[in-house]
Design a protein around this motif. Structure first.
Motif, PDB file in Angstrom:
ATOM      1  N   THR A 145      12.715  -2.328 -10.669  1.00  0.00           N
ATOM      2  CA  THR A 145      12.351  -3.688 -11.076  1.00  0.00           C
ATOM      3  C   THR A 145      13.421  -4.654 -10.562  1.00  0.00           C
ATOM      4  OG1 THR A 145      11.373  -2.683 -13.025  1.00  0.00           O
ATOM      5  CG2 THR A 145      11.514  -5.061 -13.037  1.00  0.00           C
ATOM      6  N   GLU A 146      13.353  -4.893  -9.252  1.00  0.00           N
ATOM      7  CA  GLU A 146      14.289  -5.748  -8.529  1.00  0.00           C
ATOM      8  C   GLU A 146      13.490  -6.690  -7.638  1.00  0.00           C
ATOM      9  OE1 GLU A 146      16.675  -2.934  -6.353  1.00  0.00           O
ATOM     10  OE2 GLU A 146      17.662  -2.205  -8.167  1.00  0.00           O
ATOM     11  N   PRO A 147      14.086  -7.807  -7.205  1.00  0.00           N
ATOM     12  CA  PRO A 147      13.345  -8.770  -6.387  1.00  0.00           C
ATOM     13  C   PRO A 147      12.662  -8.181  -5.150  1.00  0.00           C
ATOM     14  CG  PRO A 147      15.365  -9.766  -7.162  1.00  0.00           C
ATOM     15  CD  PRO A 147      15.418  -8.311  -7.574  1.00  0.00           C
ATOM     16  N   ALA A 148      13.261  -7.201  -4.509  1.00  0.00           N
ATOM     17  CA  ALA A 148      12.647  -6.603  -3.318  1.00  0.00           C
ATOM     18  C   ALA A 148      11.309  -5.934  -3.628  1.00  0.00           C
ATOM     19  CB  ALA A 148      13.609  -5.600  -2.683  1.00  0.00           C
ATOM     20  N   ALA A 149      11.041  -5.630  -4.892  1.00  0.00           N
ATOM     21  CA  ALA A 149       9.780  -4.989  -5.271  1.00  0.00           C
ATOM     22  C   ALA A 149       8.580  -5.867  -4.932  1.00  0.00           C
ATOM     23  CB  ALA A 149       9.781  -4.660  -6.763  1.00  0.00           C
ATOM     24  N   VAL A 150       8.747  -7.170  -5.001  1.00  0.00           N
ATOM     25  CA  VAL A 150       7.621  -8.079  -4.736  1.00  0.00           C
ATOM     26  C   VAL A 150       7.139  -7.906  -3.297  1.00  0.00           C
ATOM     27  CG1 VAL A 150       6.863 -10.484  -4.721  1.00  0.00           C
ATOM     28  CG2 VAL A 150       8.484  -9.700  -6.467  1.00  0.00           C
ATOM     29  N   ARG A 151       8.050  -7.958  -2.371  1.00  0.00           N
ATOM     30  CA  ARG A 151       7.679  -7.826  -0.959  1.00  0.00           C
ATOM     31  C   ARG A 151       7.115  -6.439  -0.669  1.00  0.00           C
ATOM     32  NH1 ARG A 151      11.188  -9.795   4.124  1.00  0.00           N
ATOM     33  NH2 ARG A 151       9.624  -9.323   5.696  1.00  0.00           N
ATOM     34  N   THR A 152       7.751  -5.409  -1.197  1.00  0.00           N
ATOM     35  CA  THR A 152       7.285  -4.046  -0.951  1.00  0.00           C
ATOM     36  C   THR A 152       5.885  -3.832  -1.521  1.00  0.00           C
ATOM     37  OG1 THR A 152       9.562  -3.253  -0.970  1.00  0.00           O
ATOM     38  CG2 THR A 152       7.828  -1.606  -1.278  1.00  0.00           C
ATOM     39  N   ALA A 153       5.621  -4.346  -2.712  1.00  0.00           N
ATOM     40  CA  ALA A 153       4.287  -4.212  -3.321  1.00  0.00           C
ATOM     41  C   ALA A 153       3.228  -4.910  -2.474  1.00  0.00           C
ATOM     42  CB  ALA A 153       4.295  -4.766  -4.736  1.00  0.00           C
ATOM     43  N   ARG A 154       3.562  -6.076  -1.965  1.00  0.00           N
ATOM     44  CA  ARG A 154       2.616  -6.834  -1.138  1.00  0.00           C
ATOM     45  C   ARG A 154       2.369  -6.130   0.195  1.00  0.00           C
ATOM     46  NH1 ARG A 154       1.258 -12.637  -0.951  1.00  0.00           N
ATOM     47  NH2 ARG A 154       0.430 -13.036   1.126  1.00  0.00           N
ATOM     48  N   GLU A 155       3.437  -5.675   0.847  1.00  0.00           N
ATOM     49  CA  GLU A 155       3.281  -4.984   2.126  1.00  0.00           C
ATOM     50  C   GLU A 155       2.501  -3.679   1.954  1.00  0.00           C
ATOM     51  OE1 GLU A 155       7.337  -4.693   3.467  1.00  0.00           O
ATOM     52  OE2 GLU A 155       7.286  -6.712   4.343  1.00  0.00           O
ATOM     53  N   THR A 156       2.735  -2.987   0.854  1.00  0.00           N
ATOM     54  CA  THR A 156       1.998  -1.756   0.573  1.00  0.00           C
ATOM     55  C   THR A 156       0.517  -2.062   0.360  1.00  0.00           C
ATOM     56  OG1 THR A 156       3.966  -0.743  -0.366  1.00  0.00           O
ATOM     57  CG2 THR A 156       1.837   0.243  -0.972  1.00  0.00           C
ATOM     58  N   ALA A 157       0.218  -3.151  -0.327  1.00  0.00           N
ATOM     59  CA  ALA A 157      -1.181  -3.552  -0.516  1.00  0.00           C
ATOM     60  C   ALA A 157      -1.848  -3.813   0.830  1.00  0.00           C
ATOM     61  CB  ALA A 157      -1.253  -4.802  -1.398  1.00  0.00           C
ATOM     62  N   GLU A 158      -1.162  -4.528   1.708  1.00  0.00           N
ATOM     63  CA  GLU A 158      -1.737  -4.818   3.025  1.00  0.00           C
ATOM     64  C   GLU A 158      -2.027  -3.525   3.792  1.00  0.00           C
ATOM     65  OE1 GLU A 158       1.287  -7.370   4.620  1.00  0.00           O
ATOM     66  OE2 GLU A 158       0.359  -9.176   3.767  1.00  0.00           O
ATOM     67  N   MET A 159      -1.084  -2.589   3.774  1.00  0.00           N
ATOM     68  CA  MET A 159      -1.288  -1.310   4.476  1.00  0.00           C
ATOM     69  C   MET A 159      -2.447  -0.527   3.870  1.00  0.00           C
ATOM     70  SD  MET A 159       2.526   0.015   5.534  1.00  0.00           S
ATOM     71  CE  MET A 159       3.210  -0.044   3.896  1.00  0.00           C
ATOM     72  N   ALA A 160      -2.518  -0.491   2.534  1.00  0.00           N
ATOM     73  CA  ALA A 160      -3.604   0.239   1.876  1.00  0.00           C
ATOM     74  C   ALA A 160      -4.958  -0.386   2.208  1.00  0.00           C
ATOM     75  CB  ALA A 160      -3.381   0.272   0.366  1.00  0.00           C
ATOM     76  N   LEU A 161      -5.037  -1.701   2.147  1.00  0.00           N
ATOM     77  CA  LEU A 161      -6.305  -2.369   2.445  1.00  0.00           C
ATOM     78  C   LEU A 161      -6.777  -2.050   3.861  1.00  0.00           C
ATOM     79  CD1 LEU A 161      -5.594  -5.813   0.759  1.00  0.00           C
ATOM     80  CD2 LEU A 161      -7.210  -4.073  -0.021  1.00  0.00           C
ATOM     81  N   LEU A 162      -5.865  -2.116   4.814  1.00  0.00           N
ATOM     82  CA  LEU A 162      -6.234  -1.793   6.190  1.00  0.00           C
ATOM     83  C   LEU A 162      -6.683  -0.343   6.316  1.00  0.00           C
ATOM     84  CD1 LEU A 162      -3.462  -3.729   8.139  1.00  0.00           C
ATOM     85  CD2 LEU A 162      -5.924  -4.249   8.063  1.00  0.00           C
ATOM     86  N   GLU A 163      -5.973   0.559   5.661  1.00  0.00           N
ATOM     87  CA  GLU A 163      -6.341   1.977   5.689  1.00  0.00           C
ATOM     88  C   GLU A 163      -7.729   2.194   5.099  1.00  0.00           C
ATOM     89  OE1 GLU A 163      -4.882   5.883   3.316  1.00  0.00           O
ATOM     90  OE2 GLU A 163      -3.307   4.772   4.369  1.00  0.00           O
ATOM     91  N   TRP A 164      -8.072   1.407   4.092  1.00  0.00           N
ATOM     92  CA  TRP A 164      -9.363   1.542   3.423  1.00  0.00           C
ATOM     93  C   TRP A 164     -10.479   0.766   4.120  1.00  0.00           C
ATOM     94  CZ3 TRP A 164      -6.863   0.128  -1.902  1.00  0.00           C
ATOM     95  CH2 TRP A 164      -6.056   1.193  -2.328  1.00  0.00           C
ATOM     96  N   GLY A 165     -10.162   0.115   5.249  1.00  0.00           N
ATOM     97  CA  GLY A 165     -11.170  -0.616   6.009  1.00  0.00           C
ATOM     98  C   GLY A 165     -11.470  -2.002   5.473  1.00  0.00           C
ATOM     99  N   ILE A 166     -10.569  -2.549   4.678  1.00  0.00           N
ATOM    100  CA  ILE A 166     -10.743  -3.907   4.148  1.00  0.00           C
ATOM    101  C   ILE A 166      -9.855  -4.832   4.970  1.00  0.00           C
ATOM    102  CG2 ILE A 166     -10.477  -5.414   2.140  1.00  0.00           C
ATOM    103  CD1 ILE A 166     -10.761  -2.790   0.428  1.00  0.00           C
ATOM    104  N   GLY A 167     -10.477  -5.689   5.756  1.00  0.00           N
ATOM    105  CA  GLY A 167      -9.740  -6.573   6.647  1.00  0.00           C
ATOM    106  C   GLY A 167      -8.885  -7.577   5.888  1.00  0.00           C
ATOM    107  N   LEU A 168      -7.717  -7.863   6.446  1.00  0.00           N
ATOM    108  CA  LEU A 168      -6.816  -8.815   5.789  1.00  0.00           C
ATOM    109  C   LEU A 168      -7.340 -10.245   5.841  1.00  0.00           C
ATOM    110  CD1 LEU A 168      -3.337  -7.410   6.887  1.00  0.00           C
ATOM    111  CD2 LEU A 168      -4.663  -6.928   4.816  1.00  0.00           C
ATOM    112  N   ARG A 169      -8.387 -10.494   6.624  1.00  0.00           N
ATOM    113  CA  ARG A 169      -9.000 -11.829   6.668  1.00  0.00           C
ATOM    114  C   ARG A 169     -10.167 -11.979   5.688  1.00  0.00           C
ATOM    115  NH1 ARG A 169      -8.200 -14.718  12.217  1.00  0.00           N
ATOM    116  NH2 ARG A 169      -6.271 -13.711  12.858  1.00  0.00           N
TER     117      ARG A 169
END
Length: 141
Positions: free
Chosen positions: A18-42
């Motif tokens: 539970t540190e400030p870097a968690a915000v960026r990591t959580a967001r970047e992980t979401a982007e990677m997961a969405l792409l892996e699942w075929g959900i476009g970032l647009r």
């Protein structure tokens, strides 16, 4: 929501300090997961979903870190539904709908406006022992 959370075929769990870097990591992980699942970032729901996620993780970092050394993010999706939860071990359960009516503060008001504007849902679920909670968000895709 057309799909129940238990039936969403795509899932990913991330636990971070539970540190400030968690915000960026959580967001970047979401982007990677969405792409892996075929959900476009647009997709029109993605940017608001990433903002909501960032705000919820930020709240855990700011307000729960003293009692919760870790924050866990659960990501889930199907072809027509995106869901995620942010969990920490702080017992305070924010009044999500108070944020919309003006009795809440700051970022949760924005979160709820985005969720409701997209036709989504939000709920706070307490841990069984009452010493933590998860905020679950579901959004249609």
């Amino acid at each position: 929501m057309p799909a129940r959370l238990e039936t969403l075929p795509y899932r990913h769990v991330l636990t971070l300090p539970t540190e400030p870097a968690a915000v960026r990591t959580a967001r970047e992980t979401a982007e990677m997961a969405l792409l892996e699942w075929g959900i476009g970032l647009r997709h029109p729901s993605v940017d608001p979903a990433l903002l909501i996620l960032s705000e919820l993780v930020t709240n855990s970092v700011r307000h729960a870190a003293a009692l919760s050394p870790q924050v866990t993010v659960i990501y889930a999706a199907s072809r027509d539904c995106l869901a995620f939860a942010v969990h920490d071990r702080h017992p305070y359960q924010p009044p999500l709908f108070g944020a919309v009516t003006g009795t809440g503060a700051g970022g949760l008001g924005t979160v709820m406006e985005l969720v409701l504007g997209l036709g989504g849902t939000a709920v706070v679920r307490a841990d069984a022992d009452g010493n933590g909670k998860s905020i679950w968000i579901t959004l249609p895709l």
